[in-house]
Every structure is written in structure tokens, then in C-alpha cells.
Design a protein around this motif. Structure first.
Motif, PDB file in Angstrom:
ATOM      1  N   ALA A  37      -0.228   3.516  14.372  1.00  0.00           N
ATOM      2  CA  ALA A  37       0.726   4.548  14.770  1.00  0.00           C
ATOM      3  C   ALA A  37       1.970   4.501  13.879  1.00  0.00           C
ATOM      4  O   ALA A  37       2.593   5.524  13.593  1.00  0.00           O
ATOM      5  CB  ALA A  37       1.111   4.368  16.233  1.00  0.00           C
ATOM      6  N   ALA A  38       2.323   3.302  13.424  1.00  0.00           N
ATOM      7  CA  ALA A  38       3.543   3.144  12.621  1.00  0.00           C
ATOM      8  C   ALA A  38       3.403   3.714  11.222  1.00  0.00           C
ATOM      9  O   ALA A  38       4.396   4.001  10.564  1.00  0.00           O
ATOM     10  CB  ALA A  38       3.904   1.658  12.525  1.00  0.00           C
ATOM     11  N   VAL A  39       2.172   3.846  10.750  1.00  0.00           N
ATOM     12  CA  VAL A  39       2.005   4.213   9.337  1.00  0.00           C
ATOM     13  C   VAL A  39       1.243   5.515   9.133  1.00  0.00           C
ATOM     14  O   VAL A  39       0.723   5.759   8.045  1.00  0.00           O
ATOM     15  CB  VAL A  39       1.312   3.066   8.559  1.00  0.00           C
ATOM     16  CG1 VAL A  39       2.107   1.774   8.655  1.00  0.00           C
ATOM     17  CG2 VAL A  39      -0.120   2.854   9.025  1.00  0.00           C
ATOM     18  N   GLY A  40       1.162   6.347  10.156  1.00  0.00           N
ATOM     19  CA  GLY A  40       0.485   7.634   9.973  1.00  0.00           C
ATOM     20  C   GLY A  40      -0.993   7.567  10.273  1.00  0.00           C
ATOM     21  O   GLY A  40      -1.763   8.319   9.682  1.00  0.00           O
ATOM     22  N   TYR A  41      -1.399   6.639  11.144  1.00  0.00           N
ATOM     23  CA  TYR A  41      -2.782   6.572  11.675  1.00  0.00           C
ATOM     24  C   TYR A  41      -3.821   6.166  10.645  1.00  0.00           C
ATOM     25  O   TYR A  41      -4.878   6.778  10.540  1.00  0.00           O
ATOM     26  CB  TYR A  41      -3.155   7.893  12.363  1.00  0.00           C
ATOM     27  CG  TYR A  41      -2.064   8.345  13.287  1.00  0.00           C
ATOM     28  CD1 TYR A  41      -1.731   7.590  14.409  1.00  0.00           C
ATOM     29  CD2 TYR A  41      -1.307   9.483  13.005  1.00  0.00           C
ATOM     30  CE1 TYR A  41      -0.684   7.961  15.228  1.00  0.00           C
ATOM     31  CE2 TYR A  41      -0.255   9.852  13.820  1.00  0.00           C
ATOM     32  CZ  TYR A  41       0.054   9.082  14.924  1.00  0.00           C
ATOM     33  OH  TYR A  41       1.096   9.445  15.723  1.00  0.00           O
ATOM     34  N   HIS A  42      -3.501   5.117   9.891  1.00  0.00           N
ATOM     35  CA  HIS A  42      -4.496   4.547   8.991  1.00  0.00           C
ATOM     36  C   HIS A  42      -4.926   3.200   9.538  1.00  0.00           C
ATOM     37  O   HIS A  42      -4.098   2.309   9.741  1.00  0.00           O
ATOM     38  CB  HIS A  42      -3.929   4.364   7.584  1.00  0.00           C
ATOM     39  CG  HIS A  42      -3.587   5.671   6.943  1.00  0.00           C
ATOM     40  ND1 HIS A  42      -4.546   6.465   6.343  1.00  0.00           N
ATOM     41  CD2 HIS A  42      -2.427   6.345   6.856  1.00  0.00           C
ATOM     42  CE1 HIS A  42      -3.969   7.568   5.909  1.00  0.00           C
ATOM     43  NE2 HIS A  42      -2.686   7.521   6.208  1.00  0.00           N
ATOM     44  N   SER A  43      -6.227   3.045   9.771  1.00  0.00           N
ATOM     45  CA  SER A  43      -6.762   1.774  10.246  1.00  0.00           C
ATOM     46  C   SER A  43      -6.353   0.664   9.285  1.00  0.00           C
ATOM     47  O   SER A  43      -6.266   0.886   8.067  1.00  0.00           O
ATOM     48  CB  SER A  43      -8.293   1.880  10.309  1.00  0.00           C
ATOM     49  OG  SER A  43      -8.870   0.621  10.181  1.00  0.00           O
ATOM     50  N   GLY A  92       0.824  -1.208   0.000  1.00  0.00           N
ATOM     51  CA  GLY A  92       0.000   0.000   0.000  1.00  0.00           C
ATOM     52  C   GLY A  92       0.856   1.254   0.000  1.00  0.00           C
ATOM     53  O   GLY A  92       2.073   1.203   0.184  1.00  0.00           O
ATOM     54  N   THR A  93       0.196   2.373  -0.161  1.00  0.00           N
ATOM     55  CA  THR A  93       0.869   3.671  -0.163  1.00  0.00           C
ATOM     56  C   THR A  93       1.752   3.828   1.068  1.00  0.00           C
ATOM     57  O   THR A  93       2.857   4.355   1.004  1.00  0.00           O
ATOM     58  CB  THR A  93      -0.204   4.792  -0.180  1.00  0.00           C
ATOM     59  OG1 THR A  93      -0.968   4.644  -1.375  1.00  0.00           O
ATOM     60  CG2 THR A  93       0.428   6.171  -0.132  1.00  0.00           C
ATOM     61  N   ILE A  94       1.247   3.342   2.210  1.00  0.00           N
ATOM     62  CA  ILE A  94       1.976   3.543   3.460  1.00  0.00           C
ATOM     63  C   ILE A  94       3.145   2.562   3.626  1.00  0.00           C
ATOM     64  O   ILE A  94       3.863   2.629   4.616  1.00  0.00           O
ATOM     65  CB  ILE A  94       1.021   3.416   4.658  1.00  0.00           C
ATOM     66  CG1 ILE A  94       0.247   2.126   4.535  1.00  0.00           C
ATOM     67  CG2 ILE A  94       0.125   4.628   4.760  1.00  0.00           C
ATOM     68  CD1 ILE A  94      -0.698   1.863   5.680  1.00  0.00           C
ATOM     69  N   HIS A  95       3.320   1.665   2.657  1.00  0.00           N
ATOM     70  CA  HIS A  95       4.456   0.733   2.710  1.00  0.00           C
ATOM     71  C   HIS A  95       5.659   1.395   2.040  1.00  0.00           C
ATOM     72  O   HIS A  95       6.123   0.995   0.973  1.00  0.00           O
ATOM     73  CB  HIS A  95       4.075  -0.587   2.051  1.00  0.00           C
ATOM     74  CG  HIS A  95       3.060  -1.341   2.848  1.00  0.00           C
ATOM     75  ND1 HIS A  95       2.328  -2.381   2.355  1.00  0.00           N
ATOM     76  CD2 HIS A  95       2.666  -1.184   4.128  1.00  0.00           C
ATOM     77  CE1 HIS A  95       1.514  -2.842   3.295  1.00  0.00           C
ATOM     78  NE2 HIS A  95       1.709  -2.122   4.381  1.00  0.00           N
ATOM     79  N   TYR A  96       6.131   2.367   2.723  1.00  0.00           N
ATOM     80  CA  TYR A  96       7.150   3.259   2.189  1.00  0.00           C
ATOM     81  C   TYR A  96       8.480   2.525   1.973  1.00  0.00           C
ATOM     82  O   TYR A  96       9.181   2.736   0.974  1.00  0.00           O
ATOM     83  CB  TYR A  96       7.313   4.423   3.165  1.00  0.00           C
ATOM     84  CG  TYR A  96       8.232   5.501   2.708  1.00  0.00           C
ATOM     85  CD1 TYR A  96       7.792   6.493   1.838  1.00  0.00           C
ATOM     86  CD2 TYR A  96       9.541   5.535   3.156  1.00  0.00           C
ATOM     87  CE1 TYR A  96       8.659   7.482   1.423  1.00  0.00           C
ATOM     88  CE2 TYR A  96      10.402   6.518   2.746  1.00  0.00           C
ATOM     89  CZ  TYR A  96       9.967   7.486   1.875  1.00  0.00           C
ATOM     90  OH  TYR A  96      10.820   8.454   1.471  1.00  0.00           O
ATOM     91  N   GLY A  97       8.837   1.658   2.901  1.00  0.00           N
ATOM     92  CA  GLY A  97      10.109   0.937   2.794  1.00  0.00           C
ATOM     93  C   GLY A  97      10.122  -0.008   1.606  1.00  0.00           C
ATOM     94  O   GLY A  97      11.116  -0.108   0.873  1.00  0.00           O
ATOM     95  N   TYR A  98       9.015  -0.711   1.410  1.00  0.00           N
ATOM     96  CA  TYR A  98       8.911  -1.660   0.294  1.00  0.00           C
ATOM     97  C   TYR A  98       8.956  -0.900  -1.030  1.00  0.00           C
ATOM     98  O   TYR A  98       9.658  -1.283  -1.968  1.00  0.00           O
ATOM     99  CB  TYR A  98       7.595  -2.431   0.425  1.00  0.00           C
ATOM    100  CG  TYR A  98       7.369  -3.498  -0.617  1.00  0.00           C
ATOM    101  CD1 TYR A  98       7.745  -4.824  -0.384  1.00  0.00           C
ATOM    102  CD2 TYR A  98       6.761  -3.206  -1.841  1.00  0.00           C
ATOM    103  CE1 TYR A  98       7.511  -5.817  -1.335  1.00  0.00           C
ATOM    104  CE2 TYR A  98       6.535  -4.182  -2.795  1.00  0.00           C
ATOM    105  CZ  TYR A  98       6.910  -5.489  -2.528  1.00  0.00           C
ATOM    106  OH  TYR A  98       6.686  -6.471  -3.467  1.00  0.00           O
ATOM    107  N   ARG A  99       8.211   0.213  -1.098  1.00  0.00           N
ATOM    108  CA  ARG A  99       8.178   0.983  -2.348  1.00  0.00           C
ATOM    109  C   ARG A  99       9.548   1.583  -2.658  1.00  0.00           C
ATOM    110  O   ARG A  99       9.969   1.667  -3.798  1.00  0.00           O
ATOM    111  CB  ARG A  99       7.105   2.069  -2.256  1.00  0.00           C
ATOM    112  CG  ARG A  99       5.689   1.486  -2.225  1.00  0.00           C
ATOM    113  CD  ARG A  99       4.638   2.530  -2.508  1.00  0.00           C
ATOM    114  NE  ARG A  99       4.571   3.545  -1.498  1.00  0.00           N
ATOM    115  CZ  ARG A  99       4.685   4.856  -1.727  1.00  0.00           C
ATOM    116  NH1 ARG A  99       4.885   5.305  -2.947  1.00  0.00           N
ATOM    117  NH2 ARG A  99       4.609   5.711  -0.741  1.00  0.00           N
ATOM    118  N   GLN A 100      10.246   1.990  -1.601  1.00  0.00           N
ATOM    119  CA  GLN A 100      11.592   2.545  -1.778  1.00  0.00           C
ATOM    120  C   GLN A 100      12.531   1.485  -2.377  1.00  0.00           C
ATOM    121  O   GLN A 100      13.276   1.748  -3.319  1.00  0.00           O
ATOM    122  CB  GLN A 100      12.126   3.025  -0.420  1.00  0.00           C
ATOM    123  CG  GLN A 100      13.591   3.398  -0.383  1.00  0.00           C
ATOM    124  CD  GLN A 100      13.892   4.659  -1.178  1.00  0.00           C
ATOM    125  OE1 GLN A 100      13.014   5.515  -1.334  1.00  0.00           O
ATOM    126  NE2 GLN A 100      15.103   4.751  -1.699  1.00  0.00           N
TER     127      GLN A 100
END
Ligand code: FAD
Length: 446
Positions: A186-192, A60-68
């Protein structure tokens, strides 16, 4: 010879860490039990040439490390099933419903207010130290269902919550820690974690196995397949003993195997507290079923291919083209795994027939991860009280013994594998690495 680092396990965590260590000029050996790399990321090529994913699939969008990492490897990220057009097809105990109309305005308002309360609480949680507040400790003692009831959940709001976790193989909301959920948020910017538009809206073009295969190609001569580890001894020189009896040595050990198989490895020279914490972790078992069809039959009834089920399966989503995926957790494993030949297929396909009508007689591919000796689960499981029992050592290293793998992050996604792998490599190299990059990424925030 003594290597700089022996990495145990060639899943995403082991591969991502090994790449960074090799790039930094270290002598690295990766030892892997199976005859392939990728771990819980696994693909199969069908006779018609289609490649299907039998394990980890979506990010997902919030999977910043994987996308990087995907960007560094030159891989494209494309939309996933959440972008499909049409209505969600609910296979409910009281009949099939297309769309959300089985939830009243009161149910919807109740779900929204619970989410708002959760966001408020998640903002009080430090994902790196979730038990350092009274809020964290009290949330850990509470199940997701307890939380919902305490917040006045209607019957249908509870059903909606149950469906969300059954559909992602997470098991019953009666047995999941509310702190586990709040910490992940909390780890991903408060997305359920029910916000699939942020957690599950993307995938690697060509399938998630492309990323694992790309890392494998970069590391090819450093990887030893078919080499299960039975013993690790940590000391000024560390040793790793394979099932074959062969002994390998290294200055550092980076252990990237899931917590189940890890309990089967004898570990010497690591503190009792660290081992106790590690061995107290667990994974929830699950299996995946993949149904390759000739055409996207769900479109005929105006469905988007997202089919949560309250009945005989966890439900379905579109893997890509006319291929459906289904993830089924512990409640279904015993029943389906032990069913006579053909009965399991009928049970799984029954959901599809109820929602989509005539689907013909497709072949089902089954992948039982829960009973696979090199996985023994699916993703990390946090039952009420588990975070406190595992304690503050969760995910920590005890140099020269380093840990990586999605079990050591907040939730079981491929994101956790990549982030912990790179974090462990950075720790060995004496560099900083942020385990929670999405927290600070503006695109991951509302
Ligand atoms: C069915 C399924 C669906 C999933 N869907 C998604 C999804 O859509 N999106 C997402 O982000 N995540 C998903 N996940 C989770 C994700 O795939 C995992 O969290 C991630 O791939 C784990 O990577 P890892 O490197 O931590 O562990 P693994 O991939 O499990 O790698 C560990 C490696 O260690 C090896 N090993 C084990 N024991 C030993 C030993 N004794 N000696 C040597 N080697 C050993 C294993 O063979 C394996 O290769 C899914 C998982 C499953 C099972």
C-alpha cells in the motif's frame, strides 16, 4: 553547550535527518557508536581495488525518497541485477532448474491470482494506520503462508513464495504477517514485494556506500564517532549520556538507532505507551556473504546470476561485475555461523557449484549483522500479530523525542531510513513531509 538537536546514530536515517537540519541552520551533533558512519550500509575495498557492499545495496523505482536524496546529492542511479540477461538458476531440493519451468501453468496462475487478491486487499489498507479496518486486523493475524493456503496455493506456488522470502533474508513465510506485506504494498503503489523489477531494479553508481559517504562528507565536523549512547533523558533540556560517562545536552533528541540496540539505552521522560510500543518491535537477524569472482561464471550456463536456493543457502544475486551477494536469514544463521572453518564456505559455494559448475576456490566475505551489537538484526520483522502489538504509535514522535530509522517505516529498505530521517527532521522544523511519496508518483504505478 546545548545543541538544537542531538542525532543518535549515523546510519542513513541519522545522516539524512542531520543534513536537512543543518541546511535549515540548526546546531546539530551526530553521535555514533561505531568508528565509521553508514550503519547497515557498509563497504569493503578488496586487494584488487574492487569495492563491495556488505550491507544495504539495492533500491527500486518505488524508492522515491532514496532516489530523490541521491539526485539532490548529484549521484547517478544505474540498473541493478534485475536487468541481467539469462535465466534464473533455481537450486531446488530435487535438482537445479534454469528458468521457471519447474512451475506449471497452474502454479503460475495460482501465484498471479494470489497477487491480484493481495493488491485488492492492499488497496483497503492505509499504510499510516494499517489496523483501522477489519481487513487490516484480520490480515495481521494471518501469516503469508496461511494466506496462500487459504487462497488455494499449489505446492509449487508455496515453494515459490518460500524461496522469495528466504532469498531476501526475510525468514519463513509461516512467521510473517500478511498485513506487513499488504502495508508495504500500500505504501508504494501496490507492488508486491516479490516484484523485484520495482523494489530492486536500481542502485547508486559506485555502490550504496557512496551515498552514505557523500552525506558524511557534508556533515564531517558535526559527527562524533566511537560515542555509544547509554542513556537519554527527555525534558525542557534533554541529555544524552555516552558509555564514557560524558553528558551532552540538546533541545531535541532524534534517535536513529535500530530497535535492538535501542532497547539497551535507558530512556527517561518518554511516555510508558511510547516506550512499550518501541520496545515491542523486533528485527529479523541475517548475515550477508559476498563472493568476488574473477569472471561472471554464471553466464557460462546461461544464468543471469540470480540463484534462489531451497538447499543450503538463501541464494545469490549479482552485486555488480563478477561479484555475487548472498543474504541468509535466521534459519541459516545458527547452522552456518557455528560451522567449523571452511565448512561454511563449502556450504555457501555448494549452491554455486551445483548451478554453475567449476567456480574455482573463491574467497568469501562474511558479515554477521544479526550478532553485531550496534545492529542486532537485519531489517524490521513483522510476525503475525506484531503490528497490533506495536500498535498505532509505530513510527510516531513524542517531541522533543523524535524517532527515525528503517524500523519505523513499512519495510526495512534504505528507503525507510531516508524517509523517516527526513520526516523526523521536518517535524522538528515544523514542516510537512510525506512518508509515502511513491503512492502518488505516476511512475511507481502500474
Ligand atoms: C545485509 C543487509 C542487506 C541489506 N540489503 C538492502 C538492500 O539491498 N536495499 C535496501 O534498501 N536495504 C537493504 N538493507 C536494509 C538497509 O540497509 C537498512 O534498512 C538501512 O540502511 C537502515 O538505516 P538506519 O539509518 O535506519 O539504521 P542503521 O544503518 O542501522 O544506523 C543506525 C546507526 O546507529 C548506530 N548505533 C546503534 N546503537 C547506538 C548507540 N547506542 N549509540 C550511538 N549509535 C548507535 C549504529 O552503529 C548505526 O550506525 C540491508 C541490510 C542489511 C543488514
Amino acid at each position: 553547550m546545548t545543541h538544537d538537536v542531538i542525532v543518535i546514530g549515523a546510519g542513513l536515517a541519522g545522516l539524512a535527518s542531520a543534513r536537512d537540519l543543518v541546511d535549515a541552520g540548526l546546531d546539530v551533533l551526530v553521535v555514533e557508536a561505531r568508528d565509521r558512519t553508514g550503519g547497515r550500509v557498509e563497504s569493503e575495498t578488496l586487494s584488487d581495488g574492487r569495492v563491495v557492499q556488505l550491507g544495504g545495496e539495492i533500491v527500486g523505482t518505488i524508492h522515491y525518497g532514496y532516489r530523490q536524496l541521491a539526485a539532490e546529492l548529484g549521484l547517478n542511479i544505474v540498473p541493478s541485477y534485475t536487468e541481467a540477461e539469462g535465466l534464473t538458476g533455481y537450486d531446488l531440493v530435487d535438482g537445479v532448474v534454469l528458468g521457471e519451468d519447474w512451475l506449471t501453468a497452474e502454479d503460475q496462475a495460482c501465484l498471479e491470482s494470489m497477487d491480484a487478491e493481495l493488491v485488492r486487499l492492499a488497496k483497503l489498507i492505509d499504510p499510516a494506520d494499517p489496523l483501522n479496518t477489519e481487513t487490516g486486523r484480520s490480515l495481521d493475524a494471518m501469516s503469508i503462508a496461511d494466506f496462500a493456503r487459504a487462497n488455494g496455493a499449489t505446492q509449487c506456488a508455496l515453494r515459490s513464495l518460500r524461496l522469495s522470502w528466504v532469498y531476501t533474508g526475510g525468514g519463513s513465510i509461516e512467521r510473517l504477517s500478511m498485513l506487513g506485506e499488504a502495508r508495504a504494498m500500500a505504501a508504494v503503489g501496490y507492488h508486491s514485494m516479490r516484484d523485484y523489477g520495482m523494489w530492486e531494479n536500481l542502485k547508486v553508481e559506485g555502490g550504496s556506500s557512496v551515498l552514505a559517504d557523500t552525506l558524511t562528507a557534508l556533515l564531517a565536523d558535526r559527527i562524533r564517532l566511537g560515542s555509544p549512547v547509554s542513556r537519554i533523558e527527555i525534558g525542557s533540556t534533554c541529555t544524552v549520556t555516552l558509555h564514557s560517562g560524558e553528558v551532552l545536552s540538546a533541545t531535541n533528541i532524534l534517535c536513529a538507532v535500530p530497535v535492538g540496540p535501542l532497547r539497551d539505552i535507558e530512556i527517561v521522560g518518554v511516555s510508558a505507551e511510547r516506550l512499550r510500543s518501541l520496545h515491542r518491535q523486533r528485527e529479523i537477524p541475517a548475515f550477508k556473504a559476498v563472493v568476488p569472482l574473477d569472471e561472471p561464471i554464471w553466464e557460462r550456463v546461461g544464468c543471469n546470476g540470480l540463484i534462489p536456493s531451497e538447499r543450503d543457502t538463501g541464494g545469490f544475486w549479482v552485486q555488480g561485475g563478477s561479484v555475487l551477494s548472498s543474504l541468509n536469514g535466521p534459519e541459516l544463521i545458527g547452522q552456518i555461523r557455528n560451522a567449523p572453518p571452511g565448512v561454511a564456505d563449502e556450504q555457501l559455494l555448494g549452491t554455486l557449484r551445483r548451478v554453475c559448475g567449476d567456480i574455482g576456490d573463491p574467497t568469501v566475505l562474511w558479515r554477521y549483522w544479526g550478532t553485531d551489537p550496534w545492529t542486532q538484526g537485519y531489517v524490521s520483522h513483522w510476525a503475525p500479530g506484531d503490528l497490533a502489538a506495536v500498535g498505532p504509535l509505530h513510527g510516531s514522535h513524542e517531541p522533543p523525542f523524535y524517532l527515525a530509522g528503517s524500523d519505523h517505516w513499512v519495510a526495512g529498505y534504505m528507503e525507510g531510513a531516508v524517509l523517516t530521517g527526513r520526516h523526523a527532521a521536518a517535524s522538528i522544523l515544523g514542516r510537512d513531509f510525506d512518508l509515502y511519496p511513491a503512492r502518488y508518483s505516476s511512475e511507481s504505478r502500474d
